[in-house]
Design an enzyme around this catalytic site. Structure first.
Site, PDB file in Angstrom:
ATOM      1  N   ARG A  53       0.923  -1.237  -0.011  1.00 47.09           N
ATOM      2  CA  ARG A  53       0.058  -0.217  -0.188  1.00 47.09           C
ATOM      3  C   ARG A  53       0.772   1.120   0.008  1.00 47.09           C
ATOM      4  O   ARG A  53       0.243   2.190  -0.512  1.00 47.09           O
ATOM      5  CB  ARG A  53      -0.920   0.143   1.315  1.00 47.09           C
ATOM      6  CG  ARG A  53      -1.894   1.023   1.302  1.00 47.09           C
ATOM      7  CD  ARG A  53      -2.985   0.899   2.266  1.00 47.09           C
ATOM      8  NE  ARG A  53      -4.068   1.979   2.265  1.00 47.09           N
ATOM      9  CZ  ARG A  53      -4.194   2.911   3.088  1.00 47.09           C
ATOM     10  NH1 ARG A  53      -3.259   2.928   4.170  1.00 47.09           N
ATOM     11  NH2 ARG A  53      -5.380   3.482   3.068  1.00 47.09           N
ATOM     12  N   ILE A  79      -7.199   8.143  -0.391  1.00 41.15           N
ATOM     13  CA  ILE A  79      -7.233   6.541  -0.578  1.00 41.15           C
ATOM     14  C   ILE A  79      -7.875   6.121   0.488  1.00 41.15           C
ATOM     15  O   ILE A  79      -8.194   6.159   1.619  1.00 41.15           O
ATOM     16  CB  ILE A  79      -5.589   5.927  -0.644  1.00 41.15           C
ATOM     17  CG1 ILE A  79      -5.493   4.652  -0.701  1.00 41.15           C
ATOM     18  CG2 ILE A  79      -4.861   6.446   1.044  1.00 41.15           C
ATOM     19  CD1 ILE A  79      -4.193   4.058  -0.791  1.00 41.15           C
ATOM     20  N   SER A  80      -9.037   4.959   0.120  1.00 45.32           N
ATOM     21  CA  SER A  80      -9.832   4.698   1.048  1.00 45.32           C
ATOM     22  C   SER A  80      -9.214   3.804   2.518  1.00 45.32           C
ATOM     23  O   SER A  80      -8.006   3.225   2.048  1.00 45.32           O
ATOM     24  CB  SER A  80     -10.940   3.503   0.442  1.00 45.32           C
ATOM     25  OG  SER A  80     -11.765   4.492  -0.598  1.00 45.32           O
ATOM     26  N   GLN A  81      -9.881   3.767   3.453  1.00 44.91           N
ATOM     27  CA  GLN A  81      -9.494   2.952   4.840  1.00 44.91           C
ATOM     28  C   GLN A  81      -9.373   1.482   4.333  1.00 44.91           C
ATOM     29  O   GLN A  81     -10.172   1.127   3.535  1.00 44.91           O
ATOM     30  CB  GLN A  81     -10.253   3.015   5.641  1.00 44.91           C
ATOM     31  CG  GLN A  81      -9.849   2.567   6.834  1.00 44.91           C
ATOM     32  CD  GLN A  81     -10.983   2.901   8.066  1.00 44.91           C
ATOM     33  OE1 GLN A  81     -11.922   3.513   7.904  1.00 44.91           O
ATOM     34  NE2 GLN A  81     -10.644   2.030   9.146  1.00 44.91           N
ATOM     35  N   PRO A  82      -7.971   0.943   4.496  1.00 47.91           N
ATOM     36  CA  PRO A  82      -7.946  -0.524   4.103  1.00 47.91           C
ATOM     37  C   PRO A  82      -9.155  -1.434   4.466  1.00 47.91           C
ATOM     38  O   PRO A  82      -9.475  -2.472   4.055  1.00 47.91           O
ATOM     39  CB  PRO A  82      -6.669  -1.159   5.029  1.00 47.91           C
ATOM     40  CG  PRO A  82      -5.917   0.191   4.929  1.00 47.91           C
ATOM     41  CD  PRO A  82      -7.013   1.436   5.197  1.00 47.91           C
TER      42      PRO A  82
END
Ligand code: SAH
Length: 232
Positions: A53, A79-82
């Site tokens: 990431r 960037i979206s949260q994992p």
């Protein structure tokens, strides 16, 4: 990353992308955290464990790449949260070979997870800078989806129908074209809500013009913007 000034005064970027044991260790921890928060799909977790990431974040955020948080990626986007990536991906119930439409390429991290899951990915982004940046990055690190610059509200009528459609921005409503572009049996995962908070919705097309809807709790996304507000 090292920056050189070229003879035209334009900067060239040379990336030294290293995925060290330290990064891999941090990723294992992150995956464990996601599992504890409730995602158990082993293929999704394996994909997240394999994808660096930190390649998707700007240098300033490298130390945060393996925290379970969203981060800025430029052009006012994140960037979206994992956990959210894992959750949305598991809701899709992917099978290898599926044709998947993703709305909101952004950093390309979610796109890479989809590619890693063995599906054919078509991804749309409306911010030109992000589209250009991610279209350059992903093939360099081994991911080859098809990239489109445009308005996700319209889907990709010329390339459909799709087995799965995933929206990674908060939509004020469910765009009709995205439902129409599903195969019968196909699934759309979309966060819906006009304010700060969206409800995660999964819609299955059970027959032509017949849909079933399920709800999976609250999330926070940047908004799915309408074309008239198209960014540069
Ligand atoms: N999956 C991405 C999420 C990025 S945030 C990631 O993890 O990095 C959502 C993205 O949707 C942003 O990049 C934003 O520019 C994009 N977006 C917003 N409205 C859109 C639209 N109408 N069509 C396509 N992309 C859109």
């Amino acid at each position: 990353m090292v920056k050189f000034a070229s003879s035209h005064g334009i900067c060239n970027y040379i990336w030294f992308m290293i995925d060290s044991f330290k990064h891999k260790g941090m990723r294992r921890k992150l995956v464990e955290e996601i599992r504890q928060k409730g995602v158990n799909d082993s293929e999704v977790l394996a994909a997240i464990e394999e994808i660096p990431r930190h390649f998707f974040l700007d240098n300033a955020f490298l130390n945060y790449a393996y925290e379970d948080k969203a981060f800025p990626i430029g052009s006012g986007q994140t960037i979206s949260q994992p956990f959210t990536v894992a959750f949305q991906t598991s809701l899709l119930e992917l099978q290898k070979g599926h044709k998947v439409l993703e709305i909101g390429t952004g950093s390309g991290f979610q796109t890479a997870v989809l590619v890693k899951m063995g599906v054919k990915v078509f991804t749309i982004e409306r911010q030109r800078q992000l589209y250009l940046k991610t279209r350059e990055l992903l093939p360099k690190i081994g991911f080859r989806p098809r990239f489109f610059y445009g308005d996700g509200y319209q889907g990709l009528p010329a390339y459909g129908p799709f087995d799965r459609v995933l929206v990674t921005a908060g939509a004020p409503f469910v765009p009709e074209p995205l439902k129409e572009q599903l195969v019968v049996g196909g699934v759309l995962v979309i966060p819906v809500g006009a304010g700060d908070v969206q409800r995660m919705i999964r819609i299955q097309k059970v027959a032509e013009n017949e849909y079933q809807e399920e709800e999976f709790g609250e999330f926070r996304f940047v908004p799915l913007l309408e074309d008239k507000e198209q960014g540069k």
